[in-house]
Design a protein around this motif. Structure first.
Motif, PDB file in Angstrom:
ATOM      1  N   MET A  69       0.836  -1.178   0.000  1.00  0.00           N
ATOM      2  CA  MET A  69       0.000   0.000   0.000  1.00  0.00           C
ATOM      3  C   MET A  69       0.883   1.243   0.000  1.00  0.00           C
ATOM      4  N   SER A  70       0.516   2.241  -0.747  1.00  0.00           N
ATOM      5  CA  SER A  70       1.274   3.481  -0.770  1.00  0.00           C
ATOM      6  C   SER A  70       0.369   4.632  -0.342  1.00  0.00           C
ATOM      7  N   TYR A  71       0.997   5.709   0.069  1.00  0.00           N
ATOM      8  CA  TYR A  71       0.245   6.902   0.444  1.00  0.00           C
ATOM      9  C   TYR A  71       1.046   8.139   0.053  1.00  0.00           C
TER      10      TYR A  71
ATOM     11  N   ASN B 233       0.133  17.811  20.075  1.00  0.00           N
ATOM     12  CA  ASN B 233       0.016  16.644  20.940  1.00  0.00           C
ATOM     13  C   ASN B 233       1.358  15.930  21.004  1.00  0.00           C
ATOM     14  N   SER B 234       1.966  15.895  22.180  1.00  0.00           N
ATOM     15  CA  SER B 234       3.329  15.359  22.284  1.00  0.00           C
ATOM     16  C   SER B 234       3.439  13.889  21.873  1.00  0.00           C
ATOM     17  N   LYS B 235       2.441  13.073  22.189  1.00  0.00           N
ATOM     18  CA  LYS B 235       2.499  11.668  21.790  1.00  0.00           C
ATOM     19  C   LYS B 235       2.362  11.540  20.279  1.00  0.00           C
ATOM     20  N   GLU B 236       1.406  12.255  19.694  1.00  0.00           N
ATOM     21  CA  GLU B 236       1.180  12.160  18.252  1.00  0.00           C
ATOM     22  C   GLU B 236       2.329  12.764  17.448  1.00  0.00           C
ATOM     23  N   ASN B 237       2.924  13.872  17.912  1.00  0.00           N
ATOM     24  CA  ASN B 237       4.015  14.443  17.118  1.00  0.00           C
ATOM     25  C   ASN B 237       5.251  13.561  17.167  1.00  0.00           C
ATOM     26  N   LEU B 238       5.475  12.870  18.277  1.00  0.00           N
ATOM     27  CA  LEU B 238       6.593  11.928  18.348  1.00  0.00           C
ATOM     28  C   LEU B 238       6.352  10.737  17.430  1.00  0.00           C
ATOM     29  N   GLU B 239       5.132  10.209  17.430  1.00  0.00           N
ATOM     30  CA  GLU B 239       4.797   9.090  16.548  1.00  0.00           C
ATOM     31  C   GLU B 239       4.940   9.484  15.077  1.00  0.00           C
ATOM     32  N   ALA B 240       4.462  10.668  14.730  1.00  0.00           N
ATOM     33  CA  ALA B 240       4.554  11.130  13.341  1.00  0.00           C
ATOM     34  C   ALA B 240       6.011  11.324  12.928  1.00  0.00           C
ATOM     35  N   THR B 241       6.783  11.938  13.797  1.00  0.00           N
ATOM     36  CA  THR B 241       8.202  12.145  13.486  1.00  0.00           C
ATOM     37  C   THR B 241       8.891  10.809  13.239  1.00  0.00           C
ATOM     38  N   ASN B 242       8.652   9.842  14.105  1.00  0.00           N
ATOM     39  CA  ASN B 242       9.265   8.515  13.943  1.00  0.00           C
ATOM     40  C   ASN B 242       8.771   7.810  12.683  1.00  0.00           C
ATOM     41  N   ALA B 243       7.517   8.017  12.309  1.00  0.00           N
ATOM     42  CA  ALA B 243       6.962   7.376  11.113  1.00  0.00           C
ATOM     43  C   ALA B 243       7.633   7.859   9.832  1.00  0.00           C
ATOM     44  N   TYR B 244       8.157   9.078   9.825  1.00  0.00           N
ATOM     45  CA  TYR B 244       8.778   9.628   8.611  1.00  0.00           C
ATOM     46  C   TYR B 244      10.287   9.468   8.573  1.00  0.00           C
TER      47      TYR B 244
ATOM     48  N   ILE C 218       9.867  32.781   8.254  1.00  0.00           N
ATOM     49  CA  ILE C 218       9.808  32.854   6.794  1.00  0.00           C
ATOM     50  C   ILE C 218       8.407  32.536   6.281  1.00  0.00           C
ATOM     51  N   ASP C 219       8.130  32.993   5.090  1.00  0.00           N
ATOM     52  CA  ASP C 219       6.852  32.728   4.435  1.00  0.00           C
ATOM     53  C   ASP C 219       6.847  31.272   3.959  1.00  0.00           C
ATOM     54  N   PRO C 220       5.835  30.476   4.359  1.00  0.00           N
ATOM     55  CA  PRO C 220       5.791  29.077   3.932  1.00  0.00           C
ATOM     56  C   PRO C 220       5.763  28.891   2.410  1.00  0.00           C
ATOM     57  N   HIS C 221       5.381  29.919   1.680  1.00  0.00           N
ATOM     58  CA  HIS C 221       5.385  29.826   0.211  1.00  0.00           C
ATOM     59  C   HIS C 221       6.807  29.759  -0.355  1.00  0.00           C
ATOM     60  N   ARG C 222       7.794  30.135   0.448  1.00  0.00           N
ATOM     61  CA  ARG C 222       9.198  30.058   0.006  1.00  0.00           C
ATOM     62  C   ARG C 222       9.764  28.648   0.121  1.00  0.00           C
ATOM     63  N   ILE C 223       9.056  27.771   0.806  1.00  0.00           N
ATOM     64  CA  ILE C 223       9.524  26.396   1.006  1.00  0.00           C
ATOM     65  C   ILE C 223       9.265  25.592  -0.272  1.00  0.00           C
ATOM     66  N   PRO C 224      10.241  24.803  -0.715  1.00  0.00           N
ATOM     67  CA  PRO C 224      10.093  24.031  -1.967  1.00  0.00           C
ATOM     68  C   PRO C 224       9.238  22.774  -1.778  1.00  0.00           C
ATOM     69  N   TRP C 225       7.937  22.964  -1.594  1.00  0.00           N
ATOM     70  CA  TRP C 225       7.032  21.846  -1.329  1.00  0.00           C
ATOM     71  C   TRP C 225       6.954  20.909  -2.516  1.00  0.00           C
ATOM     72  N   ARG C 226       6.751  19.637  -2.207  1.00  0.00           N
ATOM     73  CA  ARG C 226       6.478  18.644  -3.239  1.00  0.00           C
ATOM     74  C   ARG C 226       5.700  17.498  -2.613  1.00  0.00           C
ATOM     75  N   ARG C 227       5.164  16.667  -3.449  1.00  0.00           N
ATOM     76  CA  ARG C 227       4.430  15.500  -2.967  1.00  0.00           C
ATOM     77  C   ARG C 227       5.333  14.278  -3.075  1.00  0.00           C
ATOM     78  N   TYR C 228       5.279  13.458  -2.032  1.00  0.00           N
ATOM     79  CA  TYR C 228       6.073  12.230  -1.989  1.00  0.00           C
ATOM     80  C   TYR C 228       5.111  11.053  -1.929  1.00  0.00           C
ATOM     81  N   ILE C 229       5.347  10.065  -2.765  1.00  0.00           N
ATOM     82  CA  ILE C 229       4.576   8.823  -2.714  1.00  0.00           C
ATOM     83  C   ILE C 229       5.391   7.846  -1.873  1.00  0.00           C
ATOM     84  N   ILE C 230       4.802   7.418  -0.780  1.00  0.00           N
ATOM     85  CA  ILE C 230       5.475   6.524   0.151  1.00  0.00           C
ATOM     86  C   ILE C 230       4.949   5.116  -0.069  1.00  0.00           C
ATOM     87  N   LYS C 231       5.854   4.185  -0.283  1.00  0.00           N
ATOM     88  CA  LYS C 231       5.449   2.791  -0.523  1.00  0.00           C
ATOM     89  C   LYS C 231       5.800   1.929   0.662  1.00  0.00           C
TER      90      LYS C 231
END
Length: 88
Positions: free
Chosen positions: A1-3, A29-40, A75-88
């Motif tokens: 599965m990819s996202y 949320n400290s628990k959720e931000n730690l989980e998200a950080t570890n997931a990436y 900084i203005d978030p529009h200056r950040i080089p955003w892109r989409r990543y497909i995670i498999k």
């Protein structure tokens, strides 16, 4: 599965770090931000990961390494080089 995630890899002042867009509530949320950080970690290995959420008014909130968070808050978030990543 990819996202799909929205994020960016930024090199600034000799530091390379990743930013990942998440739900605003995760940055508060400290628990959720730690989980998200570890997931990436497998997507962005060997670099600090910053989570970014937007509140209902569109204001960005960051969670992660404090010196990077302070830099991003100025900084203005529009200056950040955003892109989409497909995670498999």
């Amino acid at each position: 599965m990819s996202y799909l995630i929205e994020g960016a890899v930024v090199k600034e002042q000799g530091i390379t770090f990743a930013i990942v867009v998440v739900k605003h509530t995760i940055t508060k949320n400290s628990k959720e931000n730690l989980e998200a950080t570890n997931a990436y970690r497998h997507v962005f290995p060997n670099m600090p990961i910053i989570l970014m959420g937007k509140d209902s008014q569109g204001k960005s909130t960051y969670f992660g390494q404090q010196d990077i968070v302070k830099f991003l808050a100025k900084i203005d978030p529009h200056r950040i080089p955003w892109r989409r990543y497909i995670i498999k």
